[in-house]
Design an enzyme around this catalytic site. Structure first.
Site, PDB file in Angstrom:
ATOM      1  N   ARG A   1     -11.918   0.382  -6.835  1.00 19.15           N
ATOM      2  CA  ARG A   1     -11.574   0.230  -5.274  1.00 19.15           C
ATOM      3  C   ARG A   1     -10.977   1.710  -4.705  1.00 19.15           C
ATOM      4  O   ARG A   1     -11.141   2.061  -3.908  1.00 19.15           O
ATOM      5  CB  ARG A   1     -10.363  -0.747  -5.262  1.00 19.15           C
ATOM      6  CG  ARG A   1     -10.340  -1.295  -3.760  1.00 19.15           C
ATOM      7  CD  ARG A   1      -9.187  -2.391  -3.700  1.00 19.15           C
ATOM      8  NE  ARG A   1      -9.657  -2.926  -2.078  1.00 19.15           N
ATOM      9  CZ  ARG A   1      -8.774  -2.489  -1.479  1.00 19.15           C
ATOM     10  NH1 ARG A   1      -7.718  -1.827  -1.499  1.00 19.15           N
ATOM     11  NH2 ARG A   1      -8.834  -3.257  -0.051  1.00 19.15           N
TER      12      ARG A   1
ATOM     13  N   SER B   1       0.340 -10.596   1.310  1.00 19.32           N
ATOM     14  CA  SER B   1       1.573 -10.805   1.061  1.00 19.32           C
ATOM     15  C   SER B   1       2.058 -12.289   1.495  1.00 19.32           C
ATOM     16  O   SER B   1       2.769 -13.020   0.811  1.00 19.32           O
ATOM     17  CB  SER B   1       2.423  -9.657   1.423  1.00 19.32           C
ATOM     18  OG  SER B   1       2.860  -9.756   2.682  1.00 19.32           O
TER      19      SER B   1
ATOM     20  N   CYS C   1       0.734  -1.212   0.086  1.00 20.63           N
ATOM     21  CA  CYS C   1       0.122  -0.039  -0.076  1.00 20.63           C
ATOM     22  C   CYS C   1       0.816   1.358   0.091  1.00 20.63           C
ATOM     23  O   CYS C   1       1.948   1.475   0.739  1.00 20.63           O
ATOM     24  CB  CYS C   1      -0.902   0.038   1.343  1.00 20.63           C
ATOM     25  SG  CYS C   1      -1.850  -1.441   1.570  1.00 20.63           S
TER      26      CYS C   1
HETATM   27  P1  XMP Z   1      -0.713  -7.452   3.100  1.00 15.30           P
HETATM   28  O1  XMP Z   1       0.071  -6.599   4.189  1.00 15.30           O
HETATM   29  O2  XMP Z   1      -1.252  -8.821   3.947  1.00 15.30           O
HETATM   30  O3  XMP Z   1      -1.900  -6.580   2.771  1.00 15.30           O
HETATM   31  O4  XMP Z   1       0.064  -7.728   1.646  1.00 15.30           O
HETATM   32  C1  XMP Z   1      -3.083  -6.855   2.026  1.00 15.30           C
HETATM   33  C2  XMP Z   1      -4.281  -5.879   1.984  1.00 15.30           C
HETATM   34  O5  XMP Z   1      -3.775  -4.522   1.418  1.00 15.30           O
HETATM   35  C3  XMP Z   1      -4.684  -3.768   0.999  1.00 15.30           C
HETATM   36  N1  XMP Z   1      -4.500  -3.536  -0.672  1.00 15.30           N
HETATM   37  C4  XMP Z   1      -4.001  -2.292  -0.846  1.00 15.30           C
HETATM   38  N2  XMP Z   1      -3.812  -1.214  -0.052  1.00 15.30           N
HETATM   39  N3  XMP Z   1      -3.070  -0.079  -2.015  1.00 15.30           N
HETATM   40  C5  XMP Z   1      -3.458  -0.183  -0.770  1.00 15.30           C
HETATM   41  O6  XMP Z   1      -3.258   0.939  -0.285  1.00 15.30           O
HETATM   42  C6  XMP Z   1      -3.128  -1.021  -2.659  1.00 15.30           C
HETATM   43  O7  XMP Z   1      -2.867  -1.206  -4.132  1.00 15.30           O
HETATM   44  C7  XMP Z   1      -3.526  -2.486  -2.046  1.00 15.30           C
HETATM   45  N4  XMP Z   1      -3.765  -3.696  -2.686  1.00 15.30           N
HETATM   46  C8  XMP Z   1      -4.510  -4.140  -1.475  1.00 15.30           C
HETATM   47  C9  XMP Z   1      -6.000  -4.763   0.847  1.00 15.30           C
HETATM   48  O8  XMP Z   1      -6.933  -4.570   2.021  1.00 15.30           O
HETATM   49  C10 XMP Z   1      -5.256  -6.314   1.233  1.00 15.30           C
HETATM   50  O9  XMP Z   1      -6.359  -7.024   1.719  1.00 15.30           O
END
Ligand code: XMP
Length: 499
Positions: free
Chosen positions: A410, A371, A314
């Site tokens: 989104r 991730s 993010c």
């Molecule tokens: P992790 O830390 O597990 O986070 O990789 C997954 C979560 O991140 C959100 N998500 C995003 N948030 N930009 C954002 O600000 C993005 O491009 C993005 N893609 C995913 C989402 O809530 C996911 O479950």
């Protein structure tokens, strides 16, 4: 230590998981008796508190099936057409313990060279041959080692060597696994194709797989058919058709996917779903404050997804300067939502099992991961090598790459000419299969609960509320002390990377 209310309610800082540490307490029970059953939403329960994120590099059929087999759930992303999402949901629903629901099929005009290539890459030896070369079409035959091993000319077409359908033992898709096993035993067959009444291939049973078959005692079932499966939808007009289609396909729960979920669009979508598909639980989000939570709870949501900018990919907090540190967000929203019995999913920022323990101890009922799961076999995409490490691609749904495929709603980028990325793309390391990785995470979480003297998630939430669960804030030096430090590696040592 201090109660969570002292830590989170009297300061001016927002804290992340790494800022806090849980105090240990007396252990009076074995680690195996830690109960991690939980609520995903008002009406949906899970046996383990782990959820895979609706991202196009994380959750499609294989991940959702794997997560549900292990007691959690996966949410299928919506960066695809309605038909594709419906097909992916159907794959999860069609799963039956022991049945291969997506066997590698081939076309009758394929050659033995193709068989050799698939064998080299994926180790398969036997292939159902169907009219289109895909599952779901008419079964024409089976090509197994017996049929093709001794053929020298590898440009031979499969149709010329396969065992034709007329000579195969097949079974009907209404069969139970036990009945199918009996047929295989009786006819001494290694593979049993399962077909429907129109002789279209529905699945395959393999004797060697059956032997390896583990039991999945925790698997997430619905009251109806198949495994539990979730899906994401957006807030556009076309998402109204999507809702009808995925509901028809048997989806059990939906999440309205938005980076900032406290909007008129989301509330309208929630109302629409509740009006047209009242049987579905709807999770709203993402949000990070009590004010946002209040509006969505008043609007009738069944669960809340918490996290804004905490995800590993993010960039929302940097690009938009809006969001909240994740531990603080989870604590405040969960505390408020609990009064209405609305469970919270702590979404994003989970990079180890300790973060899962902290999210649950701060009031979340489940955690959602991107991730951490994107490097497993079940995530979409292929592994490749980068700097000597086996990796897979992982990208934010707000990255330019993903938004180009459709996820821009989104991030409210729907009609804008200028696209602003709120995420990045990269690679994550190989984590093996979820079938071993998830049980490893679950066992680690159980150890965390045991060390804190807490025997279940509901007990953790009670102890959080009455202040008996204690925490401290870690200084930068304490954080350093808590990680690996002062260590060099030697060949064969487990290295500096903590799992
Ligand atoms: P992790 O830390 O597990 O986070 O990789 C997954 C979560 O991140 C959100 N998500 C995003 N948030 N930009 C954002 O600000 C993005 O491009 C993005 N893609 C995913 C989402 O809530 C996911 O479950």
């Amino acid at each position: 230590g201090h109660s969570a209310s002292t830590i989170f309610s009297h300061g001016i800082f927002g804290y992340t998981y790494d800022d806090i540490i849980t105090m240990p307490d007396h252990i009076s029970f074995p680690v195996t008796s830690v109960d991690l059953t939980t609520k995903l939403s008002r009406n949906v329960s899970l046996n383990i508190p782990l959820v895979s994120s609706p991202m196009d590099t994380v959750t499609e059929s294989r991940m959702a099936t794997g997560m549900a087999m292990l007691g959690g759930i996966g949410f299928i992303h919506y960066n695809n057409t309605i038909e594709e999402q419906v097909w992916k949901i159907g794959n999860v629903k069609r799963w039956k313990n022991g049945f291969i629901t997506r066997p590698c099929c081939l076309h009758p005009d394929s050659t033995l060279e193709e068989i050799d290539e698939i064998h080299r890459e994926r180790g398969f030896n036997s292939f159902p041959i169907t009219e289109t070369g895909k599952i779901g079409s008419k079964l024409l035959g089976l090509a197994s080692t017996r049929d093709h091993d001794f053929i020298v000319d590898r440009s031979t077409k499969i149709k010329d060597i396969m065992t034709p359908a007329s000579e195969l033992i097949v079974a009907n898709s209404t069969l139970t696994l036990e009945e199918a096993q009996d047929i295989m035993k009786k006819h001494k067959k290694g593979k049993l194709p399962i077909v429907n009444d129109s002789f279209e291939l529905m699945s395959l049973i393999s004797r060697s797989d059956l032997k390896k078959q583990r039991n999945y005692p925790l698997f997430s079932k619905t009251s109806g058919q198949g495994l539990l499966v979730g899906a994401a939808v957006g807030t556009r007009d076309s998402d109204r058709q999507r809702i009808a289609a995925i509901s028809e396909a048997g989806v059990d729960i939906v999440v309205i996917d938005s980076s900032q979920g406290d909007s008129d669009f989301q509330i309208e979508m929630l109302n629409y779903i509740k009006r047209t598909q009242p049987q579905l639980d709807v999770i709203c989000g993402n949000i990070v404050t009590v004010r946002q939570a209040r509006r969505l709870i008043e609007a009738g949501c069944d669960g809340l997804r918490v996290g804004m900018g905490a995800g590993s990919i993010c960039t929302t907090q940097e690009v938009c300067a809006v969001g909240r540190a994740q531990a603080t967000a989870v604590y405040h929203v969960s505390k408020f939502a609990k009064q209405f019995n609305i469970p919270v999913i702590a979404d994003g920022g989970i990079s180890n099992s300790g973060h899962i323990v902290k999210a649950l101890m701060l009031g979340a009922s489940t955690v959602m991961m991107g991730s951490l799961l994107a490097g497993t076999e079940e995530a979409p995409g292929d592994f490749f090598f980068q700097d000597g490490m086996r990796v897979k691609r992982y990208r934010g749904m707000g990255s330019l790459e993903a938004m180009a495929r459709g996820s821009k709603t989104r991030y409210f980028g729907d009609n804008s000419k200028i696209m602003v990325a709120q995420g990045v793309s990269g690679t994550v390391i190989d984590r093996g299969t979820v079938k071993t990785f998830i049980p490893y995470l679950v066992q680690s979480v159980r150890h965390g609960f045991q060390d804190a003297g807490i025997q279940s998630i509901s007990q953790a939430h009670e102890a959080l509320e009455n202040g008996t669960l204690r925490f401290e804030i870690r200084s930068q030096a304490a954080l350093k002390e808590g990680g690996i430090h002062g260590l060099h590696t030697y060949e064969g040592s487990s290295g500096v990377e903590k799992r």
